[in-house]
Design an enzyme around this catalytic site. Structure first.
Site, PDB file in Angstrom:
ATOM      1  N   LYS A   1      54.979  22.320  95.379  1.00 35.00           N
ATOM      2  CA  LYS A   1      54.158  21.523  94.463  1.00 35.00           C
ATOM      3  C   LYS A   1      55.079  20.986  93.372  1.00 35.00           C
ATOM      4  O   LYS A   1      56.138  21.569  93.120  1.00 35.00           O
ATOM      5  CB  LYS A   1      53.069  22.416  93.840  1.00 35.00           C
ATOM      6  CG  LYS A   1      51.881  21.658  93.317  1.00 35.00           C
ATOM      7  CD  LYS A   1      50.845  21.317  94.386  1.00 35.00           C
ATOM      8  CE  LYS A   1      49.775  20.401  93.815  1.00 35.00           C
ATOM      9  NZ  LYS A   1      48.667  20.182  94.750  1.00 35.00           N
TER      10      LYS A   1
ATOM     11  N   SER B   1      47.463  15.078 105.631  1.00 30.31           N
ATOM     12  CA  SER B   1      48.845  14.689 105.331  1.00 30.31           C
ATOM     13  C   SER B   1      49.758  15.078 106.495  1.00 30.31           C
ATOM     14  O   SER B   1      50.663  14.328 106.860  1.00 30.31           O
ATOM     15  CB  SER B   1      49.337  15.394 104.065  1.00 30.31           C
ATOM     16  OG  SER B   1      48.924  14.705 102.908  1.00 30.31           O
TER      17      SER B   1
ATOM     18  N   THR C   1      40.344  15.222 101.497  1.00 28.86           N
ATOM     19  CA  THR C   1      40.101  16.464 100.744  1.00 28.86           C
ATOM     20  C   THR C   1      38.601  16.616 100.472  1.00 28.86           C
ATOM     21  O   THR C   1      38.016  17.686 100.701  1.00 28.86           O
ATOM     22  CB  THR C   1      40.905  16.479  99.434  1.00 28.86           C
ATOM     23  OG1 THR C   1      42.266  16.194  99.735  1.00 28.86           O
ATOM     24  CG2 THR C   1      40.804  17.825  98.743  1.00 28.86           C
TER      25      THR C   1
ATOM     26  N   ASP D   1      48.203  14.249  93.721  1.00 30.97           N
ATOM     27  CA  ASP D   1      47.342  15.286  93.125  1.00 30.97           C
ATOM     28  C   ASP D   1      46.771  14.625  91.870  1.00 30.97           C
ATOM     29  O   ASP D   1      46.713  13.381  91.802  1.00 30.97           O
ATOM     30  CB  ASP D   1      48.162  16.550  92.800  1.00 30.97           C
ATOM     31  CG  ASP D   1      47.283  17.753  92.429  1.00 30.97           C
ATOM     32  OD1 ASP D   1      46.740  18.403  93.334  1.00 30.97           O
ATOM     33  OD2 ASP D   1      47.108  18.042  91.223  1.00 30.97           O
TER      34      ASP D   1
HETATM   35  P1  NDP Z   1      42.308  12.823  90.202  1.00 30.11           P
HETATM   36  O1  NDP Z   1      43.358  12.578  89.190  1.00 30.11           O
HETATM   37  O2  NDP Z   1      41.989  11.763  91.187  1.00 30.11           O
HETATM   38  O3  NDP Z   1      40.933  13.228  89.482  1.00 30.11           O
HETATM   39  C1  NDP Z   1      40.853  14.326  88.634  1.00 30.11           C
HETATM   40  C2  NDP Z   1      39.487  14.353  88.002  1.00 30.11           C
HETATM   41  O4  NDP Z   1      39.336  15.566  87.290  1.00 30.11           O
HETATM   42  C3  NDP Z   1      39.269  13.237  86.989  1.00 30.11           C
HETATM   43  O5  NDP Z   1      37.922  12.899  86.942  1.00 30.11           O
HETATM   44  C4  NDP Z   1      39.726  13.907  85.697  1.00 30.11           C
HETATM   45  O6  NDP Z   1      39.173  13.332  84.520  1.00 30.11           O
HETATM   46  C5  NDP Z   1      39.220  15.308  85.884  1.00 30.11           C
HETATM   47  N1  NDP Z   1      40.088  16.230  85.147  1.00 30.11           N
HETATM   48  C6  NDP Z   1      41.424  16.381  85.269  1.00 30.11           C
HETATM   49  N2  NDP Z   1      41.896  17.289  84.412  1.00 30.11           N
HETATM   50  C7  NDP Z   1      40.825  17.716  83.728  1.00 30.11           C
HETATM   51  C8  NDP Z   1      40.655  18.650  82.687  1.00 30.11           C
HETATM   52  N3  NDP Z   1      41.691  19.324  82.164  1.00 30.11           N
HETATM   53  N4  NDP Z   1      39.391  18.864  82.233  1.00 30.11           N
HETATM   54  C9  NDP Z   1      38.335  18.186  82.752  1.00 30.11           C
HETATM   55  N5  NDP Z   1      38.450  17.268  83.734  1.00 30.11           N
HETATM   56  C10 NDP Z   1      39.671  17.039  84.198  1.00 30.11           C
HETATM   57  O7  NDP Z   1      42.740  14.191  90.937  1.00 30.11           O
HETATM   58  P2  NDP Z   1      42.251  14.756  92.352  1.00 30.11           P
HETATM   59  O8  NDP Z   1      40.835  14.392  92.601  1.00 30.11           O
HETATM   60  O9  NDP Z   1      43.287  14.395  93.342  1.00 30.11           O
HETATM   61  O10 NDP Z   1      42.381  16.326  92.117  1.00 30.11           O
HETATM   62  C11 NDP Z   1      41.302  17.125  91.613  1.00 30.11           C
HETATM   63  C12 NDP Z   1      41.555  18.584  91.966  1.00 30.11           C
HETATM   64  O11 NDP Z   1      41.632  18.726  93.399  1.00 30.11           O
HETATM   65  C13 NDP Z   1      42.833  19.201  91.426  1.00 30.11           C
HETATM   66  O12 NDP Z   1      42.616  20.576  91.165  1.00 30.11           O
HETATM   67  C14 NDP Z   1      43.794  19.071  92.597  1.00 30.11           C
HETATM   68  O13 NDP Z   1      44.851  20.009  92.550  1.00 30.11           O
HETATM   69  C15 NDP Z   1      42.837  19.360  93.752  1.00 30.11           C
HETATM   70  N6  NDP Z   1      43.281  18.906  95.066  1.00 30.11           N
HETATM   71  C16 NDP Z   1      43.556  17.578  95.298  1.00 30.11           C
HETATM   72  C17 NDP Z   1      43.922  17.163  96.561  1.00 30.11           C
HETATM   73  C18 NDP Z   1      44.115  15.724  96.896  1.00 30.11           C
HETATM   74  O14 NDP Z   1      44.273  15.413  98.097  1.00 30.11           O
HETATM   75  N7  NDP Z   1      44.085  14.803  95.949  1.00 30.11           N
HETATM   76  C19 NDP Z   1      44.119  18.135  97.656  1.00 30.11           C
HETATM   77  C20 NDP Z   1      43.705  19.485  97.326  1.00 30.11           C
HETATM   78  C21 NDP Z   1      43.341  19.835  96.065  1.00 30.11           C
HETATM   79  P3  NDP Z   1      40.079  12.409  83.556  1.00 30.11           P
HETATM   80  O15 NDP Z   1      40.239  11.123  84.282  1.00 30.11           O
HETATM   81  O16 NDP Z   1      39.286  12.317  82.315  1.00 30.11           O
HETATM   82  O17 NDP Z   1      41.374  13.141  83.362  1.00 30.11           O
END
Ligand code: NDP
Length: 449
Positions: free
Chosen positions: A129, A381, A213, A169
């Protein structure tokens, strides 16, 4: 805290000593070690040759400076990370996160989780990561490109199709992957498509990767619900976040007859009892890059926007935390249980605190841990890497079918493993043990390295 086997307790104490202050990493290791007591009782040889100690120690940790120039001509400095955690099963594989909260402890927790998640897919991928404390919010396209190019200039020397293959991510989507792949190609003078995944379709990406995902998490929850003779059909759902994982989780819930009534971003959440309008969320988040509050402004009457607060106050049948780590606390879990939640599926990595997990399990709520439920992204992936290696491009249906069958396999493996180790229905235990055994067997075969 669950009682641990004595040997595992000693390993945990050493992990805490060596990784002081890295709370998320320590939390992730503790959760896995708490599950391993039943394995080492049956197979004490798994504690030989410091096997578990080696699993808890990353193979390599890279930290580097990322200098770049903003639109006003100021030089900015960020910190870049790549933790190459475990390559017993294949090249390191795992996403890059751009968010101001990123630090070494967070990257290590994500890399550790990724190792077991990737093992659960049954595909030949190790765990890694990375990311940066760079905040993409409010940055222009030009700034994002220059940051990505500088980040990749250093990271490139540590990557390769057979070495380490990052993906996206939080804060890293198709645009960022494109800029990073462009810079890698330029530096290497080689079109090594399989060095990054999550690529755009026109330059070697896979169909269904963007959706994978979220779709995969919904498939996993559907399989859990089936064990109780029910499904998403007619269920009300709450999905936190409104990024990649959240959007495609909501899309599959809708396709399966469920209705998502609330989603969020880091500023607040919206409640739309008629069902969230996904076309609008996609436009706001994928195109206009707006806050979720704009959803309520544009929809008007019938939609509530709550600034701050907890989205888990919204009563629902199914909750799918899909934003970030530790976003669902013990208090949130108790509220969800009081409101009659039936199932919880983690789309994000470790979004529920240990207390929240305990509350769900004690209340008999179906609970899918992230390392199993969100494995569909990394699995697809790996399918993207297969397509790149064979210079092929599969149809959406073909790719989604593979994804669905991988998710079914992960669900069934977790369920069967939990049963075998005397904890039927405990998907946390099943995922941790099944992932661990696959990594441990490969590590033993490879000797002390
Ligand atoms: P994105 O950046 O596309 O979206 C993240 C979302 O979560 C946004 O709406 C963001 O809001 C919100 N968010 C992020 N940080 C915080 C925080 N500290 N408090 C509250 N809301 C928050 O990311 P992903 O959708 O790709 O990832 C989301 C989760 O899924 C993560 O935990 C990631 O590790 C996990 N994941 C992702 C994968 C992927 O394929 N993308 C695969 C497996 C797991 P804002 O815009 O306001 O920051």
């Amino acid at each position: 805290m669950t009682k641990m086997d004595e040997k595992l307790e000693a390993i945990m104490a050493e992990v805490m000593r060596r990784n002081t202050g890295e709370e998320e990493f320590i939390q992730a290791v503790r959760e896995v070690l708490e599950s391993l007591g039943r394995v080492v009782a049956k197979r004490p040889d798994y504690t030989d040759d410091a096997l578990i100690e080696r699993i808890c120690e990353p193979e390599r940790q890279i930290i580097f400076r990322v200098p770049w120039v903003d639109d006003r001509g100021h030089v900015c400095i960020n910190r870049g990370f790549r933790v190459q955690f475990n390559s017993a099963l294949g090249p390191y594989k795992g996403g890059l996160r751009f968010h101001p909260s990123v630090n070494l402890g967070i990257v290590k927790f994500l890399g550790f989780e990724q190792t077991f998640k990737n093992a659960l897919t049954g595909l030949p991928i190790g765990g890694g990561k990375g990311g940066s404390d760079f905040n993409p919010r409010g940055r222009s396209d030009g700034e994002i490109m220059r940051f990505c190019q500088s980040f990749m200039t250093e990271l490139s020397r540590h990557l390769g199709e057979y070495t380490d293959v990052p993906a996206g991510d939080i804060g890293v989507g198709g645009r960022e992957i494109g800029y990073m792949f462009g810079q890698y190609k330029r530096l290497m003078n080689r079109y090594e498509a399989a060095v990054l995944t999550g690529k755009g379709l026109v330059y070697g990406g896979s169909r269904a990767r963007k959706e994978a995902t979220g779709y995969g998490a919904a498939y996993f929850v559907e399989a859990m619900l089936a064990t109780r003779g029910t499904s998403f059909d007619g269920k009300s759902c709450v999905v936190s976040g409104s990024g990649n994982v959240a959007i495609y989780t909501m899309e599959k819930i809708r396709a399966n007859g469920g209705r998502t009534i609330a989603c969020s971003d880091s500023n607040g959440y919206v409640v739309d009892e008629r069902g969230i309008d996904l076309d609008l969320v996609k436009e706001l988040k994928e195109v206009r890059r707006e806050r979720i509050s704009v959803y309520a402004e544009e929809k008007g009457a019938g939609v509530r926007y709550i600034s701050g607060g907890s989205i888990w106050d919204v009563p629902c049948d199914v909750a799918m935390p899909s934003a970030t780590q530790n976003e669902l606390t013990g208090k949130d879990a108790r509220r969800l249980v009081e409101n009659g939640v039936l199932a919880v599926g983690e789309g994000a990595n470790m979004p529920s605190t240990p207390e929240a997990v305990r509350v769900f399990q004690e209340a008999g709520v179906l609970f899918a841990p992230g390392k199993a439920a969100n494995a569909g992204g990394v699995a697809t992936s790996a399918l993207e890497m297969q397509q790149n290696a064979s210079r092929d491009s599969w149809t959406f249906e073909q790719t989604e079918q593979r994804l669905a069958s991988i998710m079914r396999h992960i669900h069934d493996t977790c369920a069967a493993t939990a049963e075998e180790f005397g904890a039927p229905g405990n998907y946390v235990l099943g995922a941790n043990i099944a992932g661990f055994v696959r990594v441990a067997e490969a590590m033993r075969a490879l000797g002390v390295i």
